[in-house]
Design a protein around this motif. Sequence first.
Motif, PDB file in Angstrom:
ATOM      1  N   ARG A   6       0.699  -1.065  -0.135  1.00 42.78           N
ATOM      2  CA  ARG A   6      -0.620  -0.202  -0.074  1.00 42.78           C
ATOM      3  C   ARG A   6       0.827   1.409   0.075  1.00 42.78           C
ATOM      4  O   ARG A   6       1.633   1.428   0.773  1.00 42.78           O
ATOM      5  CB  ARG A   6      -1.253  -0.261   1.252  1.00 42.78           C
ATOM      6  CG  ARG A   6      -2.325   1.173   0.889  1.00 42.78           C
ATOM      7  CD  ARG A   6      -2.962   0.469   2.517  1.00 42.78           C
ATOM      8  NE  ARG A   6      -2.262   1.936   3.240  1.00 42.78           N
ATOM      9  CZ  ARG A   6      -2.674   1.983   4.748  1.00 42.78           C
ATOM     10  NH1 ARG A   6      -3.533   1.343   5.153  1.00 42.78           N
ATOM     11  NH2 ARG A   6      -1.712   3.025   5.665  1.00 42.78           N
ATOM     12  N   GLN A   7       0.666   1.988  -1.148  1.00 41.47           N
ATOM     13  CA  GLN A   7       1.244   3.365  -0.622  1.00 41.47           C
ATOM     14  C   GLN A   7       0.184   4.487  -0.770  1.00 41.47           C
ATOM     15  O   GLN A   7      -0.881   4.831  -1.090  1.00 41.47           O
ATOM     16  CB  GLN A   7       1.784   3.757  -2.515  1.00 41.47           C
ATOM     17  CG  GLN A   7       3.090   2.782  -2.694  1.00 41.47           C
ATOM     18  CD  GLN A   7       3.295   2.533  -4.502  1.00 41.47           C
ATOM     19  OE1 GLN A   7       2.637   3.050  -5.026  1.00 41.47           O
ATOM     20  NE2 GLN A   7       4.047   2.002  -4.608  1.00 41.47           N
ATOM     21  N   ASP A   8       0.699   5.173   0.493  1.00 39.90           N
ATOM     22  CA  ASP A   8       0.526   6.280   0.985  1.00 39.90           C
ATOM     23  C   ASP A   8       0.021   7.642   0.644  1.00 39.90           C
ATOM     24  O   ASP A   8       1.144   7.738   0.253  1.00 39.90           O
ATOM     25  CB  ASP A   8       0.231   5.875   3.094  1.00 39.90           C
ATOM     26  CG  ASP A   8      -0.762   5.402   3.154  1.00 39.90           C
ATOM     27  OD1 ASP A   8      -0.735   4.188   2.993  1.00 39.90           O
ATOM     28  OD2 ASP A   8      -1.020   5.244   4.225  1.00 39.90           O
ATOM     29  N   THR A   9      -0.303   8.648   0.207  1.00 37.69           N
ATOM     30  CA  THR A   9      -0.342  10.047  -0.252  1.00 37.69           C
ATOM     31  C   THR A   9      -1.071  10.988  -0.078  1.00 37.69           C
ATOM     32  O   THR A   9      -1.938  10.187   0.984  1.00 37.69           O
ATOM     33  CB  THR A   9      -0.366   9.919  -1.925  1.00 37.69           C
ATOM     34  OG1 THR A   9       0.514  11.013  -2.244  1.00 37.69           O
ATOM     35  CG2 THR A   9      -1.398   9.369  -2.437  1.00 37.69           C
ATOM     36  N   TRP A  20      -6.227  12.260   2.965  1.00 36.64           N
ATOM     37  CA  TRP A  20      -5.271  11.133   2.795  1.00 36.64           C
ATOM     38  C   TRP A  20      -5.578  10.679   1.398  1.00 36.64           C
ATOM     39  O   TRP A  20      -7.027  10.237   1.615  1.00 36.64           O
ATOM     40  CB  TRP A  20      -5.030  10.488   4.114  1.00 36.64           C
ATOM     41  CG  TRP A  20      -4.928   9.317   4.096  1.00 36.64           C
ATOM     42  CD1 TRP A  20      -3.452   9.049   4.124  1.00 36.64           C
ATOM     43  CD2 TRP A  20      -5.240   7.346   3.600  1.00 36.64           C
ATOM     44  NE1 TRP A  20      -3.086   7.258   4.418  1.00 36.64           N
ATOM     45  CE2 TRP A  20      -4.756   7.027   4.164  1.00 36.64           C
ATOM     46  CE3 TRP A  20      -6.993   7.502   3.608  1.00 36.64           C
ATOM     47  CZ2 TRP A  20      -5.631   5.640   3.869  1.00 36.64           C
ATOM     48  CZ3 TRP A  20      -7.650   6.352   3.120  1.00 36.64           C
ATOM     49  CH2 TRP A  20      -5.914   5.180   3.820  1.00 36.64           C
ATOM     50  N   ALA A  22      -5.181   6.238  -0.310  1.00 36.01           N
ATOM     51  CA  ALA A  22      -3.839   5.494  -0.774  1.00 36.01           C
ATOM     52  C   ALA A  22      -4.116   4.550  -1.645  1.00 36.01           C
ATOM     53  O   ALA A  22      -5.612   3.895  -1.721  1.00 36.01           O
ATOM     54  CB  ALA A  22      -3.582   4.252   0.779  1.00 36.01           C
ATOM     55  N   TRP A  63      -9.185   6.688   0.127  1.00 36.22           N
ATOM     56  CA  TRP A  63      -9.468   8.092   0.389  1.00 36.22           C
ATOM     57  C   TRP A  63     -10.225   8.309   1.618  1.00 36.22           C
ATOM     58  O   TRP A  63     -11.218   7.568   2.046  1.00 36.22           O
ATOM     59  CB  TRP A  63      -9.471   9.099  -0.932  1.00 36.22           C
ATOM     60  CG  TRP A  63     -10.679   8.745  -0.939  1.00 36.22           C
ATOM     61  CD1 TRP A  63     -11.150   8.207  -2.127  1.00 36.22           C
ATOM     62  CD2 TRP A  63     -11.719  10.298  -1.383  1.00 36.22           C
ATOM     63  NE1 TRP A  63     -12.311   8.228  -2.534  1.00 36.22           N
ATOM     64  CE2 TRP A  63     -12.902   9.911  -2.011  1.00 36.22           C
ATOM     65  CE3 TRP A  63     -11.366  11.471  -0.758  1.00 36.22           C
ATOM     66  CZ2 TRP A  63     -14.161  10.813  -2.271  1.00 36.22           C
ATOM     67  CZ3 TRP A  63     -12.699  12.959  -1.512  1.00 36.22           C
ATOM     68  CH2 TRP A  63     -13.807  12.327  -2.048  1.00 36.22           C
ATOM     69  N   ARG A  70      -7.479  10.514   8.195  1.00 40.85           N
ATOM     70  CA  ARG A  70      -6.830  10.875   8.102  1.00 40.85           C
ATOM     71  C   ARG A  70      -6.170  12.068   7.080  1.00 40.85           C
ATOM     72  O   ARG A  70      -4.998  12.716   7.052  1.00 40.85           O
ATOM     73  CB  ARG A  70      -5.394   9.576   7.624  1.00 40.85           C
ATOM     74  CG  ARG A  70      -5.926   8.950   8.391  1.00 40.85           C
ATOM     75  CD  ARG A  70      -5.408   7.145   8.015  1.00 40.85           C
ATOM     76  NE  ARG A  70      -7.184   7.440   7.297  1.00 40.85           N
ATOM     77  CZ  ARG A  70      -7.340   6.022   6.699  1.00 40.85           C
ATOM     78  NH1 ARG A  70      -6.869   4.704   7.301  1.00 40.85           N
ATOM     79  NH2 ARG A  70      -8.873   5.346   6.484  1.00 40.85           N
TER      80      ARG A  70
END
Length: 287
Positions: A6-9, A20, A22, A63, A70
Amino acid sequence: MTPTLRQDTAVTTDDGVRLWAARSGRGTPGTPPVLLCHGGPGLWDMSEDVAAMLDSLTAVVRWDQRGCGRSEPCAGPWTIGRFVADLDTVRRHFALERPILLGHSWGASLALRYALAHPDRVAALIYVSGTGIGPDADWHGAFEANLLARLGEDPERLARWRELPGDSRERAVLQWSAEFEDRERALAHAERMADPWFPINSPCNKALNVEAGRTVGTPALYAACQALDLPVLIVDGERDIRPRSAVDSLEHALPQALRVTLPGAGHLPWVEEPRGFCDAFMTVMRR
């Protein structure tokens, strides 16, 4: 199977609010990605289980909506149009040309509004546990009665729920426990929903519910749905405490609707009927 990462951004909207988001899963050519819209309003993404089901099939983007979970705290604005614009910002950030939109509960309504506004940017709509497009009076009274009946199975639990402040974690867990048909595991399922816990955005919830209440049941909304040229999958849990008859209004209006009702499931059907939920999703992937 190799686990997917998982790539959070952070995704920044045109008015400078950071959301937030991901991305996870295995994007492959020719397979549309999935963009998830969580329920609420005023809550946060709780769809880790949905993402885990779909990660091996396609890329999945989650999101947290504006001012929730978040995402960056902000003062709104709390309007459906603003949330539709935020959803489009998330779509563009991840370069999702025509994703499948999967919305749950309030998120199903948001996904529908996005599809009505931008049908050319959506491959298909999956409408999970929504409440249709008819007036709230058609279902909300029965929902409240069913909620009290479920909580009332344990009088001490109902009394505790009534005395707690509306935005407390304990009260939310007690209320969410009513969303599951499996009463033995309902409280454990609700505890998972509240982990992690974030403040509930009550102003967001109130404002969006008021606006939505003004637009449901209107001829304009019915006409827009009748003109929607997209495949739509409606997924219900048969034992949802919101009367599923409320969704008939949407099913009858849509020209390309397939409806799947999962027995033995409540408001979060992927939790109690994961195989049936995944099978229903695959009907969209095969179209």
